[in-house]
Write a protein that holds these residues in place. Structure first.
Motif, PDB file in Angstrom:
ATOM      1  N   VAL A 137       0.827  -1.209   0.000  1.00  0.00           N
ATOM      2  CA  VAL A 137       0.000   0.000   0.000  1.00  0.00           C
ATOM      3  C   VAL A 137       0.861   1.259   0.000  1.00  0.00           C
ATOM      4  O   VAL A 137       0.551   2.232  -0.675  1.00  0.00           O
ATOM      5  CB  VAL A 137      -0.965  -0.018   1.216  1.00  0.00           C
ATOM      6  CG1 VAL A 137      -1.684   1.305   1.351  1.00  0.00           C
ATOM      7  CG2 VAL A 137      -1.977  -1.137   1.063  1.00  0.00           C
ATOM      8  N   ILE A 138       1.980   1.221   0.732  1.00  0.00           N
ATOM      9  CA  ILE A 138       2.861   2.390   0.778  1.00  0.00           C
ATOM     10  C   ILE A 138       3.368   2.710  -0.624  1.00  0.00           C
ATOM     11  O   ILE A 138       3.398   3.864  -1.056  1.00  0.00           O
ATOM     12  CB  ILE A 138       4.077   2.144   1.711  1.00  0.00           C
ATOM     13  CG1 ILE A 138       3.628   1.966   3.159  1.00  0.00           C
ATOM     14  CG2 ILE A 138       5.064   3.304   1.623  1.00  0.00           C
ATOM     15  CD1 ILE A 138       4.681   1.345   4.055  1.00  0.00           C
ATOM     16  N   ARG A 139       3.769   1.658  -1.351  1.00  0.00           N
ATOM     17  CA  ARG A 139       4.277   1.889  -2.714  1.00  0.00           C
ATOM     18  C   ARG A 139       3.194   2.501  -3.594  1.00  0.00           C
ATOM     19  O   ARG A 139       3.450   3.447  -4.345  1.00  0.00           O
ATOM     20  CB  ARG A 139       4.783   0.584  -3.337  1.00  0.00           C
ATOM     21  CG  ARG A 139       6.104   0.146  -2.750  1.00  0.00           C
ATOM     22  CD  ARG A 139       6.730  -0.920  -3.608  1.00  0.00           C
ATOM     23  NE  ARG A 139       7.263  -0.381  -4.853  1.00  0.00           N
ATOM     24  CZ  ARG A 139       7.498  -1.106  -5.931  1.00  0.00           C
ATOM     25  NH1 ARG A 139       7.237  -2.389  -5.926  1.00  0.00           N
ATOM     26  NH2 ARG A 139       8.000  -0.554  -7.015  1.00  0.00           N
ATOM     27  N   ALA A 141       0.620   4.204  -2.532  1.00  0.00           N
ATOM     28  CA  ALA A 141       0.367   5.565  -2.052  1.00  0.00           C
ATOM     29  C   ALA A 141       1.398   6.516  -2.644  1.00  0.00           C
ATOM     30  O   ALA A 141       1.078   7.644  -3.030  1.00  0.00           O
ATOM     31  CB  ALA A 141       0.412   5.594  -0.529  1.00  0.00           C
ATOM     32  N   GLY A 142       2.660   6.064  -2.727  1.00  0.00           N
ATOM     33  CA  GLY A 142       3.714   6.879  -3.323  1.00  0.00           C
ATOM     34  C   GLY A 142       3.460   7.110  -4.806  1.00  0.00           C
ATOM     35  O   GLY A 142       3.494   8.239  -5.292  1.00  0.00           O
ATOM     36  N   LEU A 149       8.520   4.930  -5.241  1.00  0.00           N
ATOM     37  CA  LEU A 149       9.399   4.357  -4.232  1.00  0.00           C
ATOM     38  C   LEU A 149       9.934   3.017  -4.718  1.00  0.00           C
ATOM     39  O   LEU A 149       9.175   2.109  -4.995  1.00  0.00           O
ATOM     40  CB  LEU A 149       8.621   4.144  -2.932  1.00  0.00           C
ATOM     41  CG  LEU A 149       7.931   5.385  -2.359  1.00  0.00           C
ATOM     42  CD1 LEU A 149       7.043   5.010  -1.196  1.00  0.00           C
ATOM     43  CD2 LEU A 149       8.956   6.411  -1.932  1.00  0.00           C
ATOM     44  N   ARG A 155      12.586   6.211   2.034  1.00  0.00           N
ATOM     45  CA  ARG A 155      11.248   6.662   2.441  1.00  0.00           C
ATOM     46  C   ARG A 155      10.318   5.470   2.680  1.00  0.00           C
ATOM     47  O   ARG A 155       9.531   5.468   3.612  1.00  0.00           O
ATOM     48  CB  ARG A 155      10.679   7.589   1.367  1.00  0.00           C
ATOM     49  CG  ARG A 155       9.348   8.154   1.723  1.00  0.00           C
ATOM     50  CD  ARG A 155       8.969   9.349   0.890  1.00  0.00           C
ATOM     51  NE  ARG A 155       9.320  10.576   1.555  1.00  0.00           N
ATOM     52  CZ  ARG A 155       9.331  11.751   0.946  1.00  0.00           C
ATOM     53  NH1 ARG A 155       9.084  11.840  -0.327  1.00  0.00           N
ATOM     54  NH2 ARG A 155       9.642  12.835   1.618  1.00  0.00           N
ATOM     55  N   PHE A 158      11.339   4.044   6.008  1.00  0.00           N
ATOM     56  CA  PHE A 158      10.946   4.959   7.081  1.00  0.00           C
ATOM     57  C   PHE A 158       9.466   4.767   7.395  1.00  0.00           C
ATOM     58  O   PHE A 158       9.060   4.583   8.529  1.00  0.00           O
ATOM     59  CB  PHE A 158      11.211   6.413   6.667  1.00  0.00           C
ATOM     60  CG  PHE A 158      10.529   7.394   7.567  1.00  0.00           C
ATOM     61  CD1 PHE A 158      11.043   7.646   8.825  1.00  0.00           C
ATOM     62  CD2 PHE A 158       9.349   8.022   7.172  1.00  0.00           C
ATOM     63  CE1 PHE A 158      10.393   8.524   9.679  1.00  0.00           C
ATOM     64  CE2 PHE A 158       8.704   8.893   8.024  1.00  0.00           C
ATOM     65  CZ  PHE A 158       9.219   9.146   9.278  1.00  0.00           C
ATOM     66  N   LYS A 159       8.691   4.781   6.319  1.00  0.00           N
ATOM     67  CA  LYS A 159       7.242   4.653   6.480  1.00  0.00           C
ATOM     68  C   LYS A 159       6.882   3.285   7.071  1.00  0.00           C
ATOM     69  O   LYS A 159       6.003   3.171   7.929  1.00  0.00           O
ATOM     70  CB  LYS A 159       6.590   4.880   5.120  1.00  0.00           C
ATOM     71  CG  LYS A 159       5.162   4.462   4.997  1.00  0.00           C
ATOM     72  CD  LYS A 159       4.196   5.472   5.566  1.00  0.00           C
ATOM     73  CE  LYS A 159       2.820   4.825   5.639  1.00  0.00           C
ATOM     74  NZ  LYS A 159       1.754   5.652   5.959  1.00  0.00           N
ATOM     75  N   VAL A 162       7.483   3.514  10.715  1.00  0.00           N
ATOM     76  CA  VAL A 162       6.418   4.262  11.385  1.00  0.00           C
ATOM     77  C   VAL A 162       5.198   3.362  11.575  1.00  0.00           C
ATOM     78  O   VAL A 162       4.606   3.306  12.651  1.00  0.00           O
ATOM     79  CB  VAL A 162       6.022   5.522  10.572  1.00  0.00           C
ATOM     80  CG1 VAL A 162       4.769   6.160  11.148  1.00  0.00           C
ATOM     81  CG2 VAL A 162       7.161   6.512  10.559  1.00  0.00           C
TER      82      VAL A 162
END
Lengths: 217, 445
Positions: A137-139, A141-142, A149, A155, A158-159, A162
């Motif tokens: 999902v982070i990828r 979202a980027g 990403l 990043r 890092f995410k 978090v």
């Protein structure tokens, strides 16, 4: 066999296999383990992983020992190579068709592992699928924000950190909201049985392994 | 005594005082509502009452409560609903026999017996909320504290969960619920409390009536798309599964471009999954085309410069450490001018949170930041999954206003999944997912 006993057996076999060198004993574990996994109907994908995942490590050890400067015997090179497979197969035999929940219940009920460790570990393991999903999902979202990403992007990590930290904080509250209190006694609803038969099987396998290990080359 | 009360409660969060000497008592054996603006500190207050947080000063009544988190994922430590229930009952030191009986009764009450062994990661938002309520009920405490328990629940399930809570209240439980959507409460809820500028007051009868009036859903008729309309997405011999469950089987469907489309369906029917297919996050069988080209044939970067999604879980959207950086990141590649962004910030009441971490904002504020950063991008397609969760009525209006602006300004295709009625007016078409198939409909089911 009881999951906790099985884990103990696998650890002992792996430990003993690494202090004494016996090709016969190693091969016995590999063949026995494979038969057990066949009986347990391991999926073909897991078979492929089981064979090919340790291959680079096994090949590296074999070439380093056999063709390396010291010119050790083929026997010794094979012992060290098969040892890798002993570890992997013993581990797979424990894990096949076993949910982490059952293993943790067994360790808590049969081996008196304190519940705070048991459920701390289990809750952590249950975060894994969430983390896998999070990375995907982070990828995305980027990508949607024009920030592409890659797998090595700081990043992304890092995410991911978090997410993991907030998941860990949430977990404490989640456990509390499920009426979990450290060191407080708990009842047993899903019981994991531990019988004499488990220990008989355990002793039989361990004794046969030791016999091979300490008598055969 | 099962009283929920607080005396002189003080709490601050990220250097901001959210509770400034709160004094109140929630009436026993009744169902009460807690309302308040987005970010006013309702969730913090509820967690204080549940003893999941410690106040900086003041006291809360010592009784323990059954608690349901705003984000249902936070409720679970185990992998499946059944494991979670067993875990709770073992913590309560119940015997196996008593535990099984209770687990069965509560599961039947909430119609979740068929979900027992499914991994929690595969459940939909609404299913998770039902399982989370079951987990809270299994504690069998006299007080229930529920933080937006119906945010992702469809209307039928919402009504049936409300009826269940009503029965529990009549059986003697004290229930306090945070909710922004007041539909269905009028007959059940005796008291409404408002949290404003750090203090709690009970609403008068007139104020209550005004709130209920504003919450009345309006009847609405949607248009039906013509066959000639250009399609944003098209499905052909399409099928979608989640785990073992068949979600959708669609021979053909065109989703028109350049319009706002409301996507509805009951919980677990696969609305979120369908949005995830449209944003290339889920595999499927058959064909799903965007602009006439199969999704799998779209290069990743090219595709995501066209399609954006507002995720159901707000924190999934954030990539940086502060709200200001989030905005900057969107501005770099986005299509909105600074003065427009400034106006959105003011309308969303977010100017004073620029230096805050987005992860530490309230649930509703996170939703607003998330919406803001995706609106700035101005992508041709925007997929929105429950964008109104945690938003009060004023903020719902602002969100609707800016979505309408974005739709017109960028001729945007918006596909909106929302169980709240706040965005219905915005949508030209209504797409209904029922019985594993999608169809456009004129009315709201």
């Amino acid at each position: 066999m009881n999951p906790g006993v099985k884990l103990l057996l696998a650890i002992l076999i792996a430990f003993l296999a690494s202090i004494n060198a016996s090709l016969t004993a190693n091969l016995a574990v590999i063949i026995g383990g494979c038969l057990y996994l066949l009986f347990k109907k391991l999926t073909w994908r897991r078979w492929l992983l089981l064979i090919f995942l340790p291959l680079p490590a096994a090949a590296a050890i074999f070439s380093a020992i056999y063709w390396g400067k010291t010119h050790t015997s083929l026997q010794y090179a094979l012992i060290l190579t098969t040892r890798i497979y002993v570890f992997v197969i013993a581990g797979t035999c424990v894990g096949v068709h076993l949910s982490p929940t059952t293993l943790v219940r067994s360790l808590e009920q049969n081996f008196h592992l304190p519940s705070k460790y048991a459920y701390g570990i289990l809750a952590g393991l249950n975060l894994f699928p969430q983390m896998q999903r999070a990375v995907k999902v982070i990828r995305a979202a980027g990508d949607m924000r024009g920030e592409f990403l890659s797998w090595w992007s700081p990043r992304l990590y890092f995410k991911a950190c978090v997410t993991a930290i907030s998941a860990a904080e949430n977990l404490t509250q989640g456990l509390q909201a499920a009426a979990f209190i450290e060191d407080q006694p708990r009842s047993v609803i899903a019981s994991v049985s531990l019988t004499k038969k488990d220990w008989q099987e355990f002793s039989l396998i361990l004794a046969s392994f030791c016999l091979l290990l300490f008598t055969c080359p | 005594m099962t009283t929920i009360s607080a005396h002189n409660l003080v709490m601050s969060y990220q250097q901001e005082q959210v509770l400034t000497g709160c004094d109140f008592t929630i009436p026993d054996h009744e169902l009460s509502l807690l309302v308040g603006d987005t970010g006013s500190g309702k969730s913090t207050l509820l967690m204080l009452l549940a003893k999941l947080l410690k106040p900086q000063a003041g006291q809360v009544s010592p009784e323990l409560a059954g608690f349901m988190f705003q984000d249902p994922r936070q409720q679970f430590a185990m992998a499946t609903p059944l494991d979670q229930f067993i875990f709770i009952m073992e913590n309560r030191q119940l015997t196996a026999e008593a535990a099984w009986q209770k687990i069965k009764v509560v599961s039947r009450q909430l119609k979740i017996t068929d979900l027992w062994r499914q991994p929690l990661t595969t459940l939909s938002g609404g299913q998770l909320q039902r399982v989370a309520l079951a987990a809270a009920l299994l504690l069998e405490r006299d007080i229930l504290l529920l933080d937006e328990p119906f945010a992702s629940v469809d209307p039928q399930n919402r009504q049936f969960m409300l009826d269940l809570l009503h029965r529990l209240q009549q059986a003697g439980k004290t229930i306090l619920i945070i909710d922004h959507d007041l539909s269905g409460y009028e007959q059940l809820c005796q008291h409404i409390f408002r949290l404003q500028t750090g203090k709690i007051t009970e609403l008068t009868a007139t104020e209550k009536d005004a709130l209920y009036q504003a919450a009345q859903p309006k009847q609405q008729k949607f248009a039906l798309p013509a066959n000639t309309e250009a399609a944003a997405f098209a499905l052909k011999n399409f099928s979608l599964q989640r785990g073992q469950t068949q979600l959708l089987q669609q021979i053909a469907l065109n989703i028109p471009s350049g319009n706002s489309i409301l996507l509805t369906g009951s919980n677990g029917s696969g609305k979120s999954s369908l949005l995830q297919v449209f944003s290339k996050l889920l595999p499927y069988q058959g064909h799903c085309l965007y602009q006439g080209r199969d999704l799998s044939k779209w290069p990743r970067r090219r595709f995501f410069s066209e399609v954006g999604q507002v995720f159901q879980t707000a924190s999934d959207q954030f990539l940086t450490v502060s709200v200001a950086e989030e905005l900057q990141l969107s501005q770099q590649h986005g299509r909105c001018k600074s003065d427009v962004i400034q106006q959105m910030l003011v309308d969303f009441n977010l100017e004073k949170y620029l230096q805050h971490s987005p992860y530490l904002l309230s649930g509703g504020q996170q939703k607003l930041v998330q919406l803001l950063v995706m609106l700035i991008m101005g992508r041709p397609v925007l997929l929105l999954d429950e964008p109104l969760a945690g938003l009060d009525q004023a903020m719902t209006k602002q969100a609707a206003k800016w979505l309408a602006w974005s739709q017109q300004n960028f001729a945007q295709t918006q596909i909106i999944v929302s169980h709240q009625s706040g965005l219905n007016q915005l949508c030209r078409y209504h797409l209904r997912l029922a019985n594993q198939s999608l169809s456009f409909q004129e009315g709201l089911a």
